[in-house]
Design a protein around this motif. Structure first.
Motif, PDB file in Angstrom:
ATOM      1  N   ARG A  92       0.830  -1.204   0.000  1.00  0.00           N
ATOM      2  CA  ARG A  92       0.000   0.000   0.000  1.00  0.00           C
ATOM      3  C   ARG A  92       0.866   1.256   0.000  1.00  0.00           C
ATOM      4  O   ARG A  92       0.608   2.210  -0.747  1.00  0.00           O
ATOM      5  CB  ARG A  92      -0.919   0.001   1.221  1.00  0.00           C
ATOM      6  CG  ARG A  92      -1.910   1.178   1.240  1.00  0.00           C
ATOM      7  CD  ARG A  92      -2.535   1.371   2.603  1.00  0.00           C
ATOM      8  NE  ARG A  92      -1.579   1.855   3.584  1.00  0.00           N
ATOM      9  CZ  ARG A  92      -1.181   3.123   3.668  1.00  0.00           C
ATOM     10  NH1 ARG A  92      -1.614   4.030   2.813  1.00  0.00           N
ATOM     11  NH2 ARG A  92      -0.319   3.486   4.598  1.00  0.00           N
ATOM     12  N   LEU A  93       1.907   1.252   0.836  1.00  0.00           N
ATOM     13  CA  LEU A  93       2.794   2.416   0.917  1.00  0.00           C
ATOM     14  C   LEU A  93       3.553   2.639  -0.390  1.00  0.00           C
ATOM     15  O   LEU A  93       3.732   3.775  -0.830  1.00  0.00           O
ATOM     16  CB  LEU A  93       3.783   2.235   2.063  1.00  0.00           C
ATOM     17  CG  LEU A  93       3.261   2.506   3.472  1.00  0.00           C
ATOM     18  CD1 LEU A  93       4.314   2.129   4.509  1.00  0.00           C
ATOM     19  CD2 LEU A  93       2.858   3.968   3.635  1.00  0.00           C
ATOM     20  N   SER A  94       4.015   1.558  -1.006  1.00  0.00           N
ATOM     21  CA  SER A  94       4.778   1.725  -2.251  1.00  0.00           C
ATOM     22  C   SER A  94       3.879   2.218  -3.381  1.00  0.00           C
ATOM     23  O   SER A  94       4.308   3.007  -4.229  1.00  0.00           O
ATOM     24  CB  SER A  94       5.478   0.420  -2.640  1.00  0.00           C
ATOM     25  OG  SER A  94       4.558  -0.585  -2.998  1.00  0.00           O
ATOM     26  N   LYS A  95       2.621   1.780  -3.393  1.00  0.00           N
ATOM     27  CA  LYS A  95       1.695   2.288  -4.403  1.00  0.00           C
ATOM     28  C   LYS A  95       1.452   3.781  -4.197  1.00  0.00           C
ATOM     29  O   LYS A  95       1.502   4.578  -5.153  1.00  0.00           O
ATOM     30  CB  LYS A  95       0.368   1.531  -4.341  1.00  0.00           C
ATOM     31  CG  LYS A  95      -0.628   1.948  -5.431  1.00  0.00           C
ATOM     32  CD  LYS A  95      -1.887   1.093  -5.388  1.00  0.00           C
ATOM     33  CE  LYS A  95      -2.835   1.456  -6.529  1.00  0.00           C
ATOM     34  NZ  LYS A  95      -4.056   0.607  -6.523  1.00  0.00           N
ATOM     35  N   ALA A  96       1.210   4.168  -2.947  1.00  0.00           N
ATOM     36  CA  ALA A  96       1.045   5.588  -2.643  1.00  0.00           C
ATOM     37  C   ALA A  96       2.326   6.358  -2.946  1.00  0.00           C
ATOM     38  O   ALA A  96       2.288   7.504  -3.403  1.00  0.00           O
ATOM     39  CB  ALA A  96       0.654   5.766  -1.178  1.00  0.00           C
ATOM     40  N   GLY A  97       3.490   5.716  -2.694  1.00  0.00           N
ATOM     41  CA  GLY A  97       4.766   6.349  -2.977  1.00  0.00           C
ATOM     42  C   GLY A  97       4.970   6.618  -4.453  1.00  0.00           C
ATOM     43  O   GLY A  97       5.477   7.677  -4.842  1.00  0.00           O
ATOM     44  N   MET A  98       4.584   5.677  -5.299  1.00  0.00           N
ATOM     45  CA  MET A  98       4.705   5.888  -6.738  1.00  0.00           C
ATOM     46  C   MET A  98       3.770   6.999  -7.209  1.00  0.00           C
ATOM     47  O   MET A  98       4.126   7.802  -8.075  1.00  0.00           O
ATOM     48  CB  MET A  98       4.420   4.588  -7.489  1.00  0.00           C
ATOM     49  CG  MET A  98       5.493   3.514  -7.317  1.00  0.00           C
ATOM     50  SD  MET A  98       7.147   4.062  -7.830  1.00  0.00           S
ATOM     51  CE  MET A  98       6.905   4.320  -9.590  1.00  0.00           C
ATOM     52  N   ARG A  99       2.587   7.059  -6.622  1.00  0.00           N
ATOM     53  CA  ARG A  99       1.675   8.145  -6.980  1.00  0.00           C
ATOM     54  C   ARG A  99       2.252   9.500  -6.562  1.00  0.00           C
ATOM     55  O   ARG A  99       2.144  10.486  -7.292  1.00  0.00           O
ATOM     56  CB  ARG A  99       0.313   7.923  -6.315  1.00  0.00           C
ATOM     57  CG  ARG A  99      -0.519   6.832  -6.977  1.00  0.00           C
ATOM     58  CD  ARG A  99      -1.934   6.822  -6.438  1.00  0.00           C
ATOM     59  NE  ARG A  99      -2.802   5.975  -7.242  1.00  0.00           N
ATOM     60  CZ  ARG A  99      -4.136   5.999  -7.174  1.00  0.00           C
ATOM     61  NH1 ARG A  99      -4.730   6.832  -6.322  1.00  0.00           N
ATOM     62  NH2 ARG A  99      -4.864   5.210  -7.944  1.00  0.00           N
ATOM     63  N   SER A 100       2.873   9.540  -5.383  1.00  0.00           N
ATOM     64  CA  SER A 100       3.507  10.776  -4.923  1.00  0.00           C
ATOM     65  C   SER A 100       4.649  11.162  -5.854  1.00  0.00           C
ATOM     66  O   SER A 100       4.814  12.344  -6.204  1.00  0.00           O
ATOM     67  CB  SER A 100       4.017  10.582  -3.487  1.00  0.00           C
ATOM     68  OG  SER A 100       4.687  11.734  -3.024  1.00  0.00           O
TER      69      SER A 100
END
Length: 313
Positions: free
Chosen positions: A68-76
């Motif tokens: 979840r964090l890495s997906k949000a990180g890529m979006r950021s």
């Protein structure tokens, strides 16, 4: 990188600056999210490295939380690019509204001393936006450093982009950046350096999330040599179109020790501020490369391929 790959890379960045800047902001943001989600689903090296880095930042996270964090990180990370491509067409009003900063009084007090201010940032949210906003908000020049990229045309694009936003961009290599930055500070100027990843063998060892990493000693050395104020700044997104920024209290030099020891202690203090900010907003730390010493390949320094401003060593 071969000649055709150089030309392709430069062409893709050029297309981004030429094409994305024409899109309405909501459209650009949705495009960035689609690109980010596609890259995340492919589970490439950079996504896996991001998750590996996040595992150190959030050691109690299970596989589902890291995903979840890495997906949000890529979006950021893609939000950074979509915003940066559009920054040259921001109106003064858009620029003023793009950042909500806390602690500006600390920055203003530092500038009022007349001995210059060194801002040190991690690779969080959008450091280009932070620099452009500071130039617009404060009305004073800002100097920074960027690594020379290959192909040279790509480096020239990054320099032209940042100069168009009101920044003075100095090459990381060549040995003259430190002296130029020192002169700017002695004249009461503002220097902004992304300073959470070392690019040379002269990096300062720090403890970062319980393990050894190396960070540039340039921000601390500049402050020590010129008497400038050293201010760590952290950035993050909160789900709105506005980026958040926090100017932290000045990092003071210890009374004991020689200049090298003082610089090391100050760099560790900066690292501690960065770590606290990243722990609060891990998805906004754009570290898609090897970072900790134990993760580096023997004899190699951390790679760098995006032209971000860096801390002068």
């Amino acid at each position: 990188m071969s000649g055709w790959q150089d030309r392709l890379t430069s062409g893709l960045y050029g297309a981004g600056w030429a094409g994305v800047r024409k899109l309405p902001e909501p459209t650009a943001r949705r495009l960035g999210q689609r690109i980010a989600d596609t890259a995340w689903k492919r589970r490439g090296k950079r996504v896996l490295r991001l998750e590996s880095n996040l595992a150190r930042v959030v050691p109690d996270a299970d596989a589902e939380e890291l995903a979840r964090l890495s997906k949000a990180g890529m979006r950021s990370y893609l939000r950074y690019w979509m915003e940066s491509f559009r920054l040259p067409v921001y109106s003064r009003e858009q620029m003023a509204a793009a950042v909500d900063a806390d602690g500006l009084d600390v920055l203003n007090e530092g500038l009022e001393r007349g001995r210059g201010v060194v801002i040190a940032l991690p690779h969080m949210a959008n450091w280009d936006l932070a620099g452009a906003w500071a130039v617009s908000r404060l009305g004073i020049p800002l100097s920074t450093v960027a690594e020379r990229l290959k192909p040279e045309t790509l480096y020239d694009k990054f320099v032209g982009f940042r100069e168009g936003l009101g920044m003075e961009v100095l090459p990381h290599t060549g040995g003259s950046a430190f002296g130029t930055l020192a002169r700017r500070l002695r004249a009461g100027g503002l220097v902004c350096l992304v300073a959470d990843r070392d690019l040379s063998a002269s990096g300062v060892p720090v403890t970062f999330f319980g393990a050894e990493a190396r960070m540039p000693g340039g921000p601390a050395m500049l402050a020590l040599q010129t008497g400038a104020v050293l201010l760590p700044v952290t950035l993050w997104y909160d789900g709105t179109p506005v980026m958040k920024a926090k100017v932290h209290q000045a990092v003071e030099a210890p009374e004991e020790g020689d200049r090298k020891a003082k610089a090391a202690a100050m760099t560790q203090s900066v690292a501690d501020v960065f770590a606290a900010g990243i722990a609060e907003h891990p998805e906004d730390w754009h570290m898609l490369q090897r970072f900790w010493v134990s993760d580096l390949e023997p004899g190699k320094q951390p790679s760098h391929a995006s032209g971000e401003p860096e801390g002068a060593s």
